[in-house]
Scaffold this motif. Structure first.
Motif, PDB file in Angstrom:
ATOM      1  N   LEU B 496      -3.005 -37.478  29.690  1.00 19.79           N
ATOM      2  CA  LEU B 496      -2.962 -37.735  28.251  1.00 19.79           C
ATOM      3  C   LEU B 496      -2.632 -39.201  27.987  1.00 19.79           C
ATOM      4  CD1 LEU B 496      -3.336 -36.139  25.698  1.00 19.79           C
ATOM      5  CD2 LEU B 496      -0.913 -35.611  25.700  1.00 19.79           C
ATOM      6  N   MET B 497      -1.795 -39.737  28.891  1.00 20.36           N
ATOM      7  CA  MET B 497      -1.388 -41.137  28.737  1.00 20.36           C
ATOM      8  C   MET B 497      -2.587 -42.077  28.679  1.00 20.36           C
ATOM      9  SD  MET B 497       0.388 -43.512  31.628  1.00 20.36           S
ATOM     10  CE  MET B 497      -1.034 -43.386  32.701  1.00 20.36           C
ATOM     11  N   VAL B 498      -3.569 -41.854  29.567  1.00 20.57           N
ATOM     12  CA  VAL B 498      -4.676 -42.807  29.700  1.00 20.57           C
ATOM     13  C   VAL B 498      -5.379 -43.032  28.363  1.00 20.57           C
ATOM     14  CG1 VAL B 498      -6.901 -43.220  30.794  1.00 20.57           C
ATOM     15  CG2 VAL B 498      -5.014 -42.276  32.126  1.00 20.57           C
ATOM     16  N   GLY B 499      -5.804 -41.928  27.741  1.00 22.77           N
ATOM     17  CA  GLY B 499      -6.523 -42.058  26.479  1.00 22.77           C
ATOM     18  C   GLY B 499      -5.669 -42.719  25.410  1.00 22.77           C
ATOM     19  N   ILE B 500      -4.431 -42.259  25.296  1.00 23.00           N
ATOM     20  CA  ILE B 500      -3.572 -42.770  24.230  1.00 23.00           C
ATOM     21  C   ILE B 500      -3.198 -44.223  24.493  1.00 23.00           C
ATOM     22  CG2 ILE B 500      -1.298 -42.498  23.168  1.00 23.00           C
ATOM     23  CD1 ILE B 500      -1.770 -39.554  23.148  1.00 23.00           C
ATOM     24  N   ALA B 501      -2.998 -44.569  25.767  1.00 25.04           N
ATOM     25  CA  ALA B 501      -2.672 -45.963  26.089  1.00 25.04           C
ATOM     26  C   ALA B 501      -3.831 -46.879  25.715  1.00 25.04           C
ATOM     27  CB  ALA B 501      -2.342 -46.097  27.574  1.00 25.04           C
ATOM     28  N   LEU B 502      -5.059 -46.445  26.007  1.00 26.16           N
ATOM     29  CA  LEU B 502      -6.211 -47.288  25.671  1.00 26.16           C
ATOM     30  C   LEU B 502      -6.331 -47.463  24.164  1.00 26.16           C
ATOM     31  CD1 LEU B 502      -8.886 -46.104  28.244  1.00 26.16           C
ATOM     32  CD2 LEU B 502      -7.791 -48.327  28.107  1.00 26.16           C
ATOM     33  N   VAL B 503      -6.191 -46.352  23.444  1.00 26.11           N
ATOM     34  CA  VAL B 503      -6.289 -46.447  21.990  1.00 26.11           C
ATOM     35  C   VAL B 503      -5.181 -47.352  21.455  1.00 26.11           C
ATOM     36  CG1 VAL B 503      -6.076 -45.175  19.842  1.00 26.11           C
ATOM     37  CG2 VAL B 503      -7.415 -44.224  21.695  1.00 26.11           C
ATOM     38  N   THR B 504      -3.960 -47.137  21.939  1.00 29.00           N
ATOM     39  CA  THR B 504      -2.837 -47.958  21.467  1.00 29.00           C
ATOM     40  C   THR B 504      -3.060 -49.422  21.819  1.00 29.00           C
ATOM     41  OG1 THR B 504      -1.394 -46.079  21.877  1.00 29.00           O
ATOM     42  CG2 THR B 504      -0.327 -48.191  21.476  1.00 29.00           C
ATOM     43  N   GLN B 709     -13.087 -60.074   5.463  1.00 35.82           N
ATOM     44  CA  GLN B 709     -13.513 -60.754   6.686  1.00 35.82           C
ATOM     45  C   GLN B 709     -12.915 -60.104   7.939  1.00 35.82           C
ATOM     46  OE1 GLN B 709     -15.854 -63.396   6.742  1.00 35.82           O
ATOM     47  NE2 GLN B 709     -16.042 -62.595   4.676  1.00 35.82           N
ATOM     48  N   THR B 710     -11.782 -59.394   7.771  1.00 39.31           N
ATOM     49  CA  THR B 710     -11.158 -58.778   8.943  1.00 39.31           C
ATOM     50  C   THR B 710     -11.404 -57.275   8.994  1.00 39.31           C
ATOM     51  OG1 THR B 710      -9.106 -58.658   7.695  1.00 39.31           O
ATOM     52  CG2 THR B 710      -9.331 -60.501   9.213  1.00 39.31           C
ATOM     53  N   ALA B 711     -12.228 -56.771   8.068  1.00 40.42           N
ATOM     54  CA  ALA B 711     -12.465 -55.325   8.021  1.00 40.42           C
ATOM     55  C   ALA B 711     -13.094 -54.815   9.314  1.00 40.42           C
ATOM     56  CB  ALA B 711     -13.356 -54.980   6.828  1.00 40.42           C
ATOM     57  N   GLY B 712     -13.848 -55.696   9.987  1.00 38.00           N
ATOM     58  CA  GLY B 712     -14.512 -55.303  11.227  1.00 38.00           C
ATOM     59  C   GLY B 712     -13.544 -54.787  12.286  1.00 38.00           C
ATOM     60  N   PHE B 713     -12.333 -55.358  12.299  1.00 39.14           N
ATOM     61  CA  PHE B 713     -11.358 -54.932  13.304  1.00 39.14           C
ATOM     62  C   PHE B 713     -11.020 -53.447  13.137  1.00 39.14           C
ATOM     63  CE2 PHE B 713     -10.465 -59.527  13.084  1.00 39.14           C
ATOM     64  CZ  PHE B 713     -10.629 -59.833  14.421  1.00 39.14           C
ATOM     65  N   ASP B 714     -10.857 -53.036  11.870  1.00 37.06           N
ATOM     66  CA  ASP B 714     -10.529 -51.630  11.623  1.00 37.06           C
ATOM     67  C   ASP B 714     -11.666 -50.730  12.066  1.00 37.06           C
ATOM     68  OD1 ASP B 714      -8.127 -52.351  10.579  1.00 37.06           O
ATOM     69  OD2 ASP B 714      -8.864 -52.469   8.513  1.00 37.06           O
ATOM     70  N   GLN B 715     -12.913 -51.213  11.859  1.00 36.02           N
ATOM     71  CA  GLN B 715     -14.060 -50.400  12.269  1.00 36.02           C
ATOM     72  C   GLN B 715     -14.075 -50.214  13.785  1.00 36.02           C
ATOM     73  OE1 GLN B 715     -17.488 -52.331  10.625  1.00 36.02           O
ATOM     74  NE2 GLN B 715     -16.851 -51.884   8.539  1.00 36.02           N
ATOM     75  N   VAL B 716     -13.757 -51.302  14.498  1.00 35.70           N
ATOM     76  CA  VAL B 716     -13.722 -51.208  15.965  1.00 35.70           C
ATOM     77  C   VAL B 716     -12.667 -50.191  16.386  1.00 35.70           C
ATOM     78  CG1 VAL B 716     -13.173 -52.446  18.085  1.00 35.70           C
ATOM     79  CG2 VAL B 716     -14.569 -53.535  16.329  1.00 35.70           C
ATOM     80  N   ILE B 717     -11.503 -50.256  15.752  1.00 36.42           N
ATOM     81  CA  ILE B 717     -10.435 -49.316  16.113  1.00 36.42           C
ATOM     82  C   ILE B 717     -10.895 -47.876  15.902  1.00 36.42           C
ATOM     83  CG2 ILE B 717      -8.140 -48.482  15.467  1.00 36.42           C
ATOM     84  CD1 ILE B 717      -7.368 -51.356  14.885  1.00 36.42           C
ATOM     85  N   THR B 718     -11.513 -47.624  14.745  1.00 34.51           N
ATOM     86  CA  THR B 718     -11.963 -46.262  14.449  1.00 34.51           C
ATOM     87  C   THR B 718     -12.985 -45.798  15.478  1.00 34.51           C
ATOM     88  OG1 THR B 718     -11.696 -46.818  12.136  1.00 34.51           O
ATOM     89  CG2 THR B 718     -12.882 -44.801  12.626  1.00 34.51           C
ATOM     90  N   MET B 719     -13.927 -46.711  15.813  1.00 33.51           N
ATOM     91  CA  MET B 719     -14.961 -46.331  16.775  1.00 33.51           C
ATOM     92  C   MET B 719     -14.347 -45.968  18.125  1.00 33.51           C
ATOM     93  SD  MET B 719     -18.338 -48.584  17.299  1.00 33.51           S
ATOM     94  CE  MET B 719     -17.848 -49.088  18.928  1.00 33.51           C
ATOM     95  N   ILE B 720     -13.385 -46.787  18.547  1.00 28.54           N
ATOM     96  CA  ILE B 720     -12.781 -46.533  19.854  1.00 28.54           C
ATOM     97  C   ILE B 720     -11.957 -45.259  19.830  1.00 28.54           C
ATOM     98  CG2 ILE B 720     -10.989 -47.435  21.385  1.00 28.54           C
ATOM     99  CD1 ILE B 720     -12.368 -50.065  21.237  1.00 28.54           C
ATOM    100  N   GLN B 721     -11.298 -45.019  18.696  1.00 18.93           N
ATOM    101  CA  GLN B 721     -10.546 -43.760  18.595  1.00 18.93           C
ATOM    102  C   GLN B 721     -11.472 -42.569  18.765  1.00 18.93           C
ATOM    103  OE1 GLN B 721      -8.724 -44.489  14.821  1.00 18.93           O
ATOM    104  NE2 GLN B 721      -6.710 -44.852  15.710  1.00 18.93           N
TER     105      GLN B 721
END
Lengths: 251, 846
Positions: B496-504, B709-721
């Motif tokens: 479980l750690m692996v996935g959560i660590a990557l997301v975090t 201009q920084t909205a893209g970062f949130d999109q990346v986070i959502t995609m990776i989640q």
């Protein structure tokens, strides 16, 4: 209700137990009626397959009966749901099994307190001290089961059964896995708790020596009650066992 | 020996299912990725094949700049109309038609918003009549300068019908047209691969799309009967001379498809990266399952040893079991992957690219090979350690009670520390050398190291976590059970750690980058109002340059500066460049000062660079660099000055003259500086009114601009989640697996507990607490390791301007909460099983 039945700690009325159905059905108990006296040490004896364990399981509410009725104290056991049965076991019955009596993760003390903890009750401190002193475990309370000998483990199990002052304690071959000295210790301890504290105990055994510790021995053969002895010696028990075939024939 | 193994395997079907499921999911992800990209690539091949089916030979001018698919459309070079005549004169040519096709025709829908595209081009073209590919659905083709036709899909999505008045943004500001026709394509298609097509009359298309009358982007030629396309191609090439691209229809289709393949292969690599993570987690699960299996089979294996089986045979027996599971799982995973790939391709075709007609779903070799390689190899690798352990079981164990004492954790912990250190070193090296492989390898190695350290950590942490539940007896029992087998708890939690660590970790890096950039922008930008739009495709939206002048005239505005943006070849490499209408004004409005040289208005042959860009290129003030823009000839610019990174937008700023040669010669950003005493509230409405004709952009204040201009970062986070959700799902299976097997192992104990009065609900609560403790422990590890990895990355990126470490406490809390939920869910089936145990049967259980 008769005066005798009111005095009974546990009672079986014409209990039948059939495993399976139809032609493949095996009848383990055939109309057994038994009343276990309050404050008495009763042993149930019989050869393998005689139905003695089944009888105990039915009396203790671990197994259901096919016909007939079972009471523990005033409670009619047959027909109770899982919730009520669980509460009955928790509050009115103590168990001692042949082996695997203790949770390996808990210390001896925690194991003894387990039924009380589950019920959310507190142990009576005086009675607690008495029980611990009698079983001689005062210096072993913090040990885990793996650190105790077989005899000590069984004594912990006895203490656990006793500490809640149940209506009746059911012991299933409690000395079956012990050497004779440890066995004698445990049996003596069970007898003392009956004599000194008025505890009711029902013990299933196939060992005549163990049975001789009881106040009363009932004999089962082929699923039926065939004989009984009061205040027996080991020899009396052995004799009766030898003649069980004849008795079955007579019955 | 083999028969004994297979029999034992079949006897434990549940075990087979649980350990196989992890492999199935991993294989599904891998083969699904291949099937998806294979299907899409063949579908696009067909689209391009159709587009060029009617062309025997195509003539175009070589583009100045070949831009990759990920960076947008290549700006077409133009051909004068005279070339059409010359082509027509070549013997063997039956017809030659001049075509206009360029990206950047943006249709305004019935809702007043610009019809968006998330990749496919928005082509503006000249109407040349119907043909076998293109057929009118309703109305007619455009005949007057204020008429257009739209492809059916675009018209439907824009909510437009024939007769409607439609606004279209092109190189020119918004113009109104009447929609006179809609058209589709052969085979009942409403669009070709999601492209939007706006058809103008030829002169209008030339003016609006190319900015020049009388030019075309391409000439489509059909050959006279009996003339082979390849022959005609050579004849035309010879007739035209150098400077033209002359290709057959087939070549054109191939070349166009090749550009798209690049984008698709990038997509495949991303998917495979996540599949790798999922499989990595799967390895933990399989390793754990086999460890438990070996522990449970101790007596059986010892008996085999006592009967004369040697150690190699015992290892073989475990590995054969792994092989069978891996093989079966690979087949199932492959089948599931084909299904998932087809479903995703369908979803992509239906929702993503507006009616991409899918080629039939195929089974590419890559999917088959990878499914078996991955499924079987992963399973066998994961089973090696337990197999070796199994071979060490002494024969005498068959005769003893199964009470394997807890082995000390010293060796495993030392190994864990070493592996973690090695992973950390790999990480540092990867960051220093900017090697993604080293970085990724380092991260995975850290995970393995931490997983090895986990048993040591698990005792105190699980104990502490469990105390939260100690108020009830079932809670206490559950807590004790979870601390019972530190190795098993550890490996379950580690998965479980692996996935959560990557997301975090990703969240930490992204949040840090976002807030660093936001803070820098807040510091650097003096302008109070911006004209800008949210970027959804490869390029930011543009607006009419005239807006800048008009904004400057708004009362309360002191100055306005505009910025143009495009991809260009600078010193031989493609990169983004900006152009300013007036550098001095931009520096004033933006609030920048020169680091070296000056930021005065640039002469047409001058450029300024950020200090980092200048250092990287080894350029100082006075040095020169060559730039090839989308149009025009290669030019040389002299460096006039440098500025600190972030002081001005972008890293290369060209003079106003250069903007005319950009692919889309319109500004992307406008900065407005207010006069003394003017307020944002008083100016914003007037500026907003100016961009009313450009629905893609709006006038916003500084904080909204930074957010945009920084909205893209949130999109990346959502995609990776979302993508890492699969890894987390596999880890959840691991928790279920561990619990199910624990319940099985502790049958007698459960019987005893029920006999002494533990109720069903209490039994379930006990199991649930155990699951929650394990899951939260894993999430806690993940959050801590992820924050650590994120911190390390942020440290490493500090030279790139990411100087703020932001720990996403809220999200980390959410992950922990989710983990608790995961625990509850994972416990459902095992706890019901435990609660339903027959008390008598359980006590008698061997």
């Amino acid at each position: 209700m008769t005066a005798q039945s009111q005095a009974a700690a546990a009672r079986a009325d014409d209990v039948w137990k059939v495993y399976g159905t139809g032609e493949a059905g095996v009848t383990a108990l055939r109309g057994v009626s038994l009343s276990v006296g309050r404050g008495r040490f009763t042993a149930i004896m019989g050869p393998s397959g005689s139905g003695k364990s089944t009888l105990m399981h039915c009396l203790a509410g671990l197994d259901t009966v096919t016909r007939g009725e079972v009471f523990v104290g005033d409670t009619r056991v047959s027909g109770l749901g899982d919730k009520a049965l669980t509460r009955l076991r928790r509050d009115k019955i103590g168990f001692i099994f042949q082996q695997f009596n203790l949770l390996p993760t808990l210390t001896a003390e925690e194991n003894i307190r387990l039924p009380l903890d589950i019920a959310g009750r507190k142990a009576d401190p005086q009675w607690w001290d008495t029980v611990i002193a009698t079983v001689g475990l005062a210096d072993r309370l913090r040990h885990r089961p793996a650190q105790l000998s077989g005899g000590q483990q069984q004594r912990v199990a006895c203490a656990r059964a006793l500490v809640g002052r149940p209506e009746v304690i059911f012991a299933d071959e409690p000395t079956g896995n012990l050497d004779s000295r440890s066995g004698a210790e445990v049996l003596g301890f069970l007898r003392d708790s009956v004599r000194a504290h008025g505890q009711t105990i029902v013990m299933v055994t196939h060992d005549p020596v163990a049975a001789s510790y009881a106040d009363r021995v009932v004999f089962l053969a082929d699923g039926a009650l065939v004989s009984e002895l009061d205040d027996p010696t080991a020899e009396d028990v052995l004799d009766t066992m030898k003649h069980l075939d004849v008795l079955v024939g007579a019955a | 020996m083999l028969r004994a193994t297979l029999k034992s395997l079949l006897a434990r079907k549940l075990r087979l299912v649980l350990s196989g499921l992890a492999v199935v999911l991993g294989v599904m992800f891998v083969s699904g990725s291949f099937v998806l990209t294979d299907t899409l690539s063949r579908s696009f091949d067909k689209v391009f094949g159709d587009v060029y089916a009617l062309t025997d030979v195509g003539v175009s001018a070589a583009p100045k700049l070949d831009v990759g698919e990920m960076d947008g459309e290549t700006a077409p070079a133009t051909l004068p109309a005279a070339v059409v005549e010359r082509v027509r004169a070549v013997p063997g040519v039956a017809s030659a038609t001049g075509l206009v096709a360029a990206d950047g025709a943006r249709v305004i829908g019935a809702d007043g918003k610009v019809l968006q595209s998330f990749g496919p081009p928005r082509l503006g073209e000249n109407w040349t009549g119907e043909n076998e590919l293109l057929q009118l659905r309703s109305g007619r083709g455009p005949q007057a300068d204020d008429e257009i036709a739209l492809n059916a899909d675009a018209a439907a999505r824009a909510g437009l019908a024939v007769g409607d008045s439609v606004g279209v943004l092109t190189l020119a500001p918004k113009q109104q047209f009447t929609l006179v026709g809609t058209f589709g394509y052969s085979g009942g298609r409403d669009s070709l691969g999601g492209s939007q097509e706006v058809m103008f009359t030829t002169p209008v298309a030339q003016r609006l799309m190319l900015g020049e009358p009388g030019v075309f982007t391409e000439i489509t030629v059909t050959a006279a009967d009996g003339v082979a396309p390849a022959e005609l191609r050579d004849d035309i090439a010879a007739a035209l001379g150098a400077g033209f691209q002359v290709r057959t229809g087939e070549q054109l289709a191939e070349d166009s498809a090749a550009g798209l393949q690049e984008g698709l292969s990038f997509f495949t690599r991303i998917l495979l990266g996540f599949a790798a993570v999922a499989l990595f987690v799967g390895i933990f699960l399989i390793l754990n399952t086999f460890s438990i299996i070996v522990a449970q089979r101790t007596r059986e294996l010892a008996l085999l040893r006592a009967l004369g089986a040697n150690r190699r045979q015992v290892i073989g027996s475990v590995l054969v079991e792994a092989l069978v599971i891996g093989f079966v799982a690979a087949i199932l995973g492959l089948a599931a992957g084909v299904g998932a790939g087809a479903a995703l391709a369908w979803a992509f075709g239906t929702f993503g690219a507006g009616g991409l007609q899918l080629a039939g779903v195929g089974l590419p070799m890559s999917a088959v090979v990878s499914a078996f390689a991955v499924g079987v190899v992963v399973t066998v690798v994961a089973a090696v350690l337990p197999a070796i352990r199994a071979s060490r079981i002494p024969p005498v164990a068959a005769l003893q009670e199964v009470a394997t004492p807890d082995r000390p954790l010293t060796a495993i912990s030392v190994a864990g520390a070493l592996v973690t250190a090695a992973g950390g070193a790999g990480l540092a090296l990867g960051m220093a050398q900017e090697s993604l492989t080293l970085l990724f390898g380092g991260v995975l190695t850290v995970f393995i190291g931490v997983a090895l350290l986990t048993p040591l950590v698990s005792r105190p942490v699980v104990g502490a976590l469990g105390r939260l539940f100690a108020w009830s007896v079932p809670g206490r029992l559950g807590r004790l059970n979870s601390g019972r087998n530190p190795r098993r708890t550890a490996i379950t939690a580690a998965a479980l750690m692996v996935g959560i660590a990557l997301v975090t970790g990703v969240t930490v890096v992204m949040d840090s980058a976002k807030s660093s950039l936001a803070a820098q922008a807040e510091d650097a930008i003096k302008a109070e109002v911006m004209i800008s739009g949210e970027q959804t495709g490869p390029r930011p939206p543009t607006f009419d340059a005239a807006v800048l002048e008009r904004a400057a005239a708004v009362p309360g505005v002191r100055a306005v500066a505009g910025v143009w943006n495009d991809v260009a070849e600078v010193g031989g490499e493609l990169q983004y460049v900006n152009a300013a209408d007036d550098l001095a004004r931009l520096a004033d409005v933006y609030g920048a000062t020169a680091a070296t040289g000056s930021l005065a208005t640039l002469r047409p042959d001058q450029a300024v660079l950020s200090t980092d860009e200048a250092a990287e290129r080894g350029l100082a003030v006075g040095a020169t660099m060559t730039v090839q823009l989308a149009k025009g000839e290669e030019r040389t610019y002299t460096v006039a000055g440098t500025y600190a990174d972030g002081d001005l937008p972008g890293s290369i700023l060209l003079p106003a003259a250069a903007a005319a040669d950009f692919g889309i010669a319109q500004p992307v950003l406008g900065f407005v500086r207010l006069a003394d005493g003017a307020t944002v509230a008083s100016v914003l409405p007037a500026v907003s009114a100016l961009v009313a004709d450009s629905p893609e952009v709006s006038a916003i204040d500084r904080s909204a601009f930074i957010e945009q201009q920084t909205a893209g970062f949130d999109q990346v986070i959502t995609m990776i989640q979302i993508l890492l959700g699969l890894a987390i799902l596999i880890a959840v299976l691991g928790v279920v697996n561990t619990l199910a097997l624990s319940v099985l192992e502790r049958t007698r104990e459960l019987g005893l507990l029920r006999a002494v009065g533990l109720g069903r609900a209490q039994t379930m609560r006990m199991i649930t607490v155990e699951a929650v403790v394990i899951a939260v422990f894993g999430a806690l590890l993940g959050v801590v390791v992820g924050a650590g990895l994120g911190w390390a990355m942020v440290e490493g990126l500090s030279s790139e301007g990411i100087d703020k470490l932001v720990l996403p406490w809220q999200q980390m809390g959410v992950y922990l909460g989710l983990a608790a939920l995961v625990g509850v869910v994972a416990a459902v089936v095992p706890s019901i099983r435990a609660a339903r145990l027959n008390v008598l049967g359980a006590i008698a259980h061997e």
